[in-house]
Design an enzyme around this catalytic site. Structure first.
Site, PDB file in Angstrom:
ATOM      1  N   LYS A 181       0.831  -1.138  -0.010  1.00  0.00           N
ATOM      2  CA  LYS A 181      -0.017   0.009   0.139  1.00  0.00           C
ATOM      3  C   LYS A 181       0.902   1.308   0.013  1.00  0.00           C
ATOM      4  CE  LYS A 181      -1.217  -0.712   4.892  1.00  0.00           C
ATOM      5  NZ  LYS A 181      -0.708  -2.108   4.946  1.00  0.00           N
ATOM      6  N   ASN A 195      -1.883   6.518   7.002  1.00  0.00           N
ATOM      7  CA  ASN A 195      -0.831   5.686   7.559  1.00  0.00           C
ATOM      8  C   ASN A 195       0.557   5.742   7.112  1.00  0.00           C
ATOM      9  OD1 ASN A 195      -0.553   3.456   9.186  1.00  0.00           O
ATOM     10  ND2 ASN A 195      -0.206   2.053   7.372  1.00  0.00           N
ATOM     11  N   HIS A 250      -1.768  -9.004  11.455  1.00  0.00           N
ATOM     12  CA  HIS A 250      -2.485  -8.445  12.706  1.00  0.00           C
ATOM     13  C   HIS A 250      -3.633  -9.222  13.244  1.00  0.00           C
ATOM     14  CE1 HIS A 250      -0.242  -4.919  11.983  1.00  0.00           C
ATOM     15  NE2 HIS A 250      -0.911  -4.651  10.522  1.00  0.00           N
TER      16      HIS A 250
END
Length: 448
Positions: A116, A139, A184
């Site tokens: 990303k 982010n 995660h």
């Protein structure tokens, strides 16, 4: 004197995005307070002195006085103090939600387990090269609320599952989930929880881009929503993909039209071909001219710590993929570079290990067996990884990154690649992935 408006906004968790949220809300006349479990949280000296702060533990009493809580991405909403507020009906939102309220400008929203940052950066460059006044962050790099200072005509945001978890109705102009692999799970509980968080990016979306090679990236959206796909196979009419010539030349293509030879890009490996195609699809969705995007692709050199070419020594190429902190990223690097050197008889010598975050490392077996000659294992979860990938390639332990690089050099020969792509977090041995990457580069540069 600022006119105070509305009830109390409490920012939970400082750090980069928390500081940006406190300052943004304060500047816009809201009553703001902030709490953090750390006694001296990073950024505590960058907020106005008149903002009430409570550090050293999450202040539940303060949180329960809030009209709304703005939670930093690093904080798990399942923390008891946050859950107590939720139980009282207090909304808990991300800084991305605050940005969406603050602007009516179009947002290009990008998420995925991997790539990303590369796609966000590359797409931001494409938009800037097309003459757009663009602000890039989220982010990556600058926090989302800082971007408002630029008064851009277009926001390009990299968004993590942690940010999306507390974001509703983003209403992006175009959104993409680039890929999905286990990551995660310690926070989201299981793959479904992680998938659900990622797919919040599509709430209220106007146009969708998805990855044909990964069915988990395709959203359930109304049939009228325009959708565009990219993938590493031959594309259907008007879709983006890859055409291969008989001599092995790989072309980026739209339908039957060959656009650019992959060899004409600095960023190499099939995973970067996919990243480039994703950018072309996003650009088409917001009307960027194709020729300009292809020119940007020819000059983009990629990002530090993401399959970053370090140097060539005795015919061996060294790559720093320290940002490969999960299995999906490492698979992309092994497969991307492995496929590129296979024709010359080259193999990959890989450095793996660190903190495994509960991932299933058997997922690496096929790629290691196909492309790797050795895997040098470092870090805390070395025994877990060793057990999971036994029998795929020669496995060797190393006590330090320096030793791991030296072992790789000893085993590598011309046309091979030495790859740091640990598939793990770095905090057992380093301050973060960037320190691990810089140390790798330094070790490579010391090789004789």
């Amino acid at each position: 004197m600022l006119i105070q408006r509305g009830g109390l906004k409490v920012v939970a968790g400082l750090g980069i995005s928390g500081v940006a949220a406190v300052n943004f809300l304060h500047e816009h006349g809201y009553r703001v307070a902030v709490t953090d479990s750390r006694a001296n949280p990073p950024g505590h000296d960058q907020i106005p002195s008149e903002v009430q702060s409570s550090f050293g533990q999450l202040d539940e009493e303060l949180l329960l006085q809030a009209e709304e809580i703005i939670i930093s991405p690093g904080l798990d909403p399942k923390l008891p103090e946050i859950q107590a507020a939720i139980a009282k009906g207090i909304p808990v939102v991300s800084e991305i939600q605050i940005l969406r309220r603050a602007t009516d400008k179009p947002i290009v929203a990008i998420t995925g387990s991997n790539a990303k940052s590369t796609v966000t950066t590359l797409f931001g460059l494409m938009a800037a090269d097309a003459g757009k006044k663009v602000a890039v962050g989220g982010n990556l790099g600058r926090p989302a609320l800082d971007l408002t200072k630029d008064d851009p005509e277009l926001y390009v945001l990299e968004l993590s599952s942690f940010q999306l978890e507390t974001t509703s109705n983003l209403a992006a102009e175009v959104a993409v989930v680039l890929n999905m692999s286990e990551d995660h799970l310690d926070r989201h509980g299981d793959m479904f929880g992680y998938y659900t968080a990622k797919h919040r990016i599509f709430q209220g979306v106007k146009k969708v881009v998805f990855n044909r090679d990964d069915s988990l990236t395709r959203p359930l959206v109304p049939d009228v929503t325009p959708m565009q796909s990219f993938g590493l196979n031959a594309p259907d009419m008007n879709q983006f993909g890859v055409l291969r010539d008989n001599d092995g030349t790989i072309w980026l293509a739209r339908g039957r039209e060959r656009l650019l030879k992959s060899a004409d890009m600095y960023i190499q490996g099939t995973h970067n071909v996919a990243n480039a195609l994703a950018c072309l699809a996003l650009g088409e969705a917001i009307g960027l001219p194709l020729e300009g995007m292809l020119n940007t692709l020819k000059t983009f050199k990629g990002l530090e710590h993401r399959c970053e070419f370090v140097k060539e020594l005795h015919g061996v190429r060294y790559y720093n993929d320290s940002k490969g902190t999960n299995i999906g990223a490492t698979l992309a690097a092994i497969d991307g570079l492995g496929a590129a050197i296979e024709a010359q008889g080259g193999k990959v010598a890989i450095i793996l290990g660190g903190q495994g975050k509960g991932q299933d490392f058997t997922a690496l077996r096929d790629s290691l067996a196909k492309y790797a000659k050795i895997a040098v294992l470092i870090g805390e979860d070395r025994p877990i990884i060793e057990k999971a990938i036994a029998g795929t390639a020669e496995l060797l332990p190393a006590e330090s990154l320096k030793e791991a690089v030296e072992i790789c050099q000893k085993h590598a020969q011309a046309n091979d690649v030495v790859l740091l792509s640990p598939a793990c977090a770095s905090f057992d041995m380093f301050k973060g992935y960037s320190e691990r990457g810089h140390q790798f580069v330094a070790c490579v540069n010391e090789l004789i």
